[in-house]
Scaffold this motif. Structure first.
Motif, mmCIF file in Angstrom:
data_model
loop_
_atom_site.group_PDB
_atom_site.id
_atom_site.type_symbol
_atom_site.label_atom_id
_atom_site.label_comp_id
_atom_site.label_asym_id
_atom_site.label_seq_id
_atom_site.Cartn_x
_atom_site.Cartn_y
_atom_site.Cartn_z
ATOM 1 N N ILE A 1 6.208 89.817 96.960
ATOM 2 C CA ILE A 1 4.814 89.994 96.564
ATOM 3 C C ILE A 1 4.109 88.643 96.582
ATOM 4 C CG2 ILE A 1 3.258 90.743 94.729
ATOM 5 C CD1 ILE A 1 5.317 92.716 93.842
ATOM 6 N N ASP A 2 2.986 88.600 97.273
ATOM 7 C CA ASP A 2 2.151 87.409 97.377
ATOM 8 C C ASP A 2 0.911 87.625 96.520
ATOM 9 O OD1 ASP A 2 0.989 85.064 98.038
ATOM 10 O OD2 ASP A 2 0.737 85.499 100.169
ATOM 11 N N THR A 3 0.637 86.711 95.576
ATOM 12 C CA THR A 3 -0.471 86.884 94.631
ATOM 13 C C THR A 3 -1.522 85.795 94.809
ATOM 14 O OG1 THR A 3 0.761 85.628 92.961
ATOM 15 C CG2 THR A 3 0.971 88.017 92.906
ATOM 16 N N VAL A 4 -2.740 86.145 94.398
ATOM 17 C CA VAL A 4 -3.871 85.216 94.400
ATOM 18 C C VAL A 4 -4.528 85.280 93.027
ATOM 19 C CG1 VAL A 4 -6.066 84.602 95.458
ATOM 20 C CG2 VAL A 4 -4.227 85.520 96.864
ATOM 21 N N ILE B 1 -1.640 97.291 88.736
ATOM 22 C CA ILE B 1 -0.862 96.053 88.614
ATOM 23 C C ILE B 1 -1.787 94.863 88.402
ATOM 24 C CG2 ILE B 1 0.746 94.528 89.812
ATOM 25 C CD1 ILE B 1 1.816 96.972 91.279
ATOM 26 N N ASN B 2 -2.894 94.821 89.147
ATOM 27 C CA ASN B 2 -3.854 93.725 88.973
ATOM 28 C C ASN B 2 -4.414 93.697 87.558
ATOM 29 O OD1 ASN B 2 -3.456 93.108 91.665
ATOM 30 N ND2 ASN B 2 -5.274 94.205 92.360
ATOM 31 N N ASN C 1 -10.133 85.286 85.821
ATOM 32 C CA ASN C 1 -11.145 86.279 86.181
ATOM 33 C C ASN C 1 -10.569 87.446 86.974
ATOM 34 O OD1 ASN C 1 -13.169 84.706 84.978
ATOM 35 N ND2 ASN C 1 -13.421 83.481 86.841
ATOM 36 N N ARG C 2 -9.734 87.160 87.950
ATOM 37 C CA ARG C 2 -9.174 88.221 88.788
ATOM 38 C C ARG C 2 -7.766 87.837 89.222
ATOM 39 N NH1 ARG C 2 -14.039 87.531 91.116
ATOM 40 N NH2 ARG C 2 -13.136 86.628 93.012
ATOM 41 N N VAL C 3 -6.974 88.866 89.409
ATOM 42 C CA VAL C 3 -5.632 88.707 89.976
ATOM 43 C C VAL C 3 -5.503 89.725 91.111
ATOM 44 C CG1 VAL C 3 -3.146 88.770 89.572
ATOM 45 C CG2 VAL C 3 -4.680 87.964 87.767
ATOM 46 N N GLU C 4 -5.177 89.262 92.286
ATOM 47 C CA GLU C 4 -5.075 90.136 93.450
ATOM 48 C C GLU C 4 -3.682 90.020 94.069
ATOM 49 O OE1 GLU C 4 -7.282 92.256 94.337
ATOM 50 O OE2 GLU C 4 -8.975 91.568 93.126
ATOM 51 N N LEU C 5 -3.129 91.168 94.435
ATOM 52 C CA LEU C 5 -1.879 91.195 95.197
ATOM 53 C C LEU C 5 -2.229 91.147 96.679
ATOM 54 C CD1 LEU C 5 0.190 93.891 93.250
ATOM 55 C CD2 LEU C 5 0.113 91.428 92.895
ATOM 56 N N LYS C 6 -1.984 90.019 97.290
ATOM 57 C CA LYS C 6 -2.391 89.851 98.686
ATOM 58 C C LYS C 6 -1.480 90.607 99.638
ATOM 59 C CE LYS C 6 -2.069 85.721 100.460
ATOM 60 N NZ LYS C 6 -2.358 84.293 100.761
#
Length: 295
Positions: A85-88, A137-138, A157-162
């Protein structure tokens, strides 16, 4: 000469002192000032004056929203499958003092906290749920990170699963399953189409047979009505002409060949009136009234 040197040294000292006393903080930046090693104040954007050789300004902090992409991390799902899993992360420094003194390296701290939280969340979900529940999940990651980083003076502010990459074998199985599902849907649609076609064909044949039967019935009705009218017309004409039994017998004799044409006509039934008429017709012929001689 010595006085000039002294004046030069004093002027240089004054210039250095002024340079160290005046600080310009750019927009969306903040500077933490330490006086004799202790926190003194936080500089806001604009012109600021500090005490040279006493105050020290730490590196300026960026107050804008920042984006950090972490390297893909292996995570084990509930059904014991390893996914990468790649996260931003989108975060912003809200308290420069806390970001400076509460945590040594907030970027590294956010990364490690993201990895551990992600493993806890994904560990309670199956692979299929992981692939289809990115928003959930985000939301869970953002809630945990925002709560933990609040005391560090940071707001997430935000968490995204790239990207969510399952193993290669799982990808092959998923592709085969998707291909089988597509073929199944195509087969079902084809069967439904054939079924509808057969139903429409049967309905068409049914309607055609009904229409043909109705046409035949109408034709027979019209034919019977025509024959009835013809018989009525003939009967009326005969009645108007006051035909005698001899004429009727003659007409019957003309019709006899037509009756005999049918192969199934084995027995003929002759009405008594016609028999009498034939007798009268025989009498009317020459020699018809001759009686056998008597002794």
């Amino acid at each position: 000469m010595a006085e000039l040197i002294v004046l030069g040294i004093v002027a240089l000292f004054v210039l250095v002192t002024l340079a160290k006393s005046v600080r310009i903080v750019p927009q969306a930046r903040a500077g933490v000032v330490e006086r004799l090693g202790r926190y003194s104040r936080t500089l806001t954007p604009g012109l600021a004056l500090v005490v040279p050789f006493v105050d020290r300004i730490r590196p300026l902090l960026d107050l804008r929203e920042q984006v950090v992409s972490f390297e893909p991390q292996p995570v084990i799902t509930e059904d014991n499958l390893v996914v990468s899993i790649d996260t931003v992360i989108y975060f912003q420094v809200t308290d420069p003092k806390a970001a400076t003194y509460e945590i040594a390296n907030y970027i590294q701290a956010i990364e490690q906290l993201t990895v551990t939280t992600l493993r806890n969340v994904i560990g309670g979900m199956a692979l299929e749920a992981t692939l289809t529940s990115r928003d959930d999940i985000n939301g869970q990651l953002r809630g945990v990170l925002d709560e933990a980083t609040g005391k560090w003076g940071i707001r997430v502010n935000r968490v995204e699963l790239k990207a969510i990459d399952p193993p290669g074998s799982i990808k092959d199985s998923m592709e085969k399953q998707m291909r089988a599902d597509r073929e199944k849907r195509a087969t079902i649609l084809n069967a439904e189409g054939v079924k509808q076609s057969q139903i429409l064909t049967a309905e068409g044949e049914k309607q055609s047979a009904i229409l043909r039967a109705e046409g035949q019935r109408e034709a027979q009705i019209l034919q019977a009505e025509g024959q009835a009218k013809a018989i009525a017309t003939v009967f009326a004409a005969i009645h108007a002409g006051d035909a005698d039994p001899k004429l009727l017998a003659y007409q019957y004799l003309q019709v006899l060949p037509q009756i005999a044409q049918g192969e199934s006509n084995k027995v003929w039934i002759i009405p008594s009136e016609v028999t009498q008429a034939l007798g009268q017709l025989t009498k009317a012929l020459p020699g018809g009234d001759t009686k056998p001689p008597t002794d």
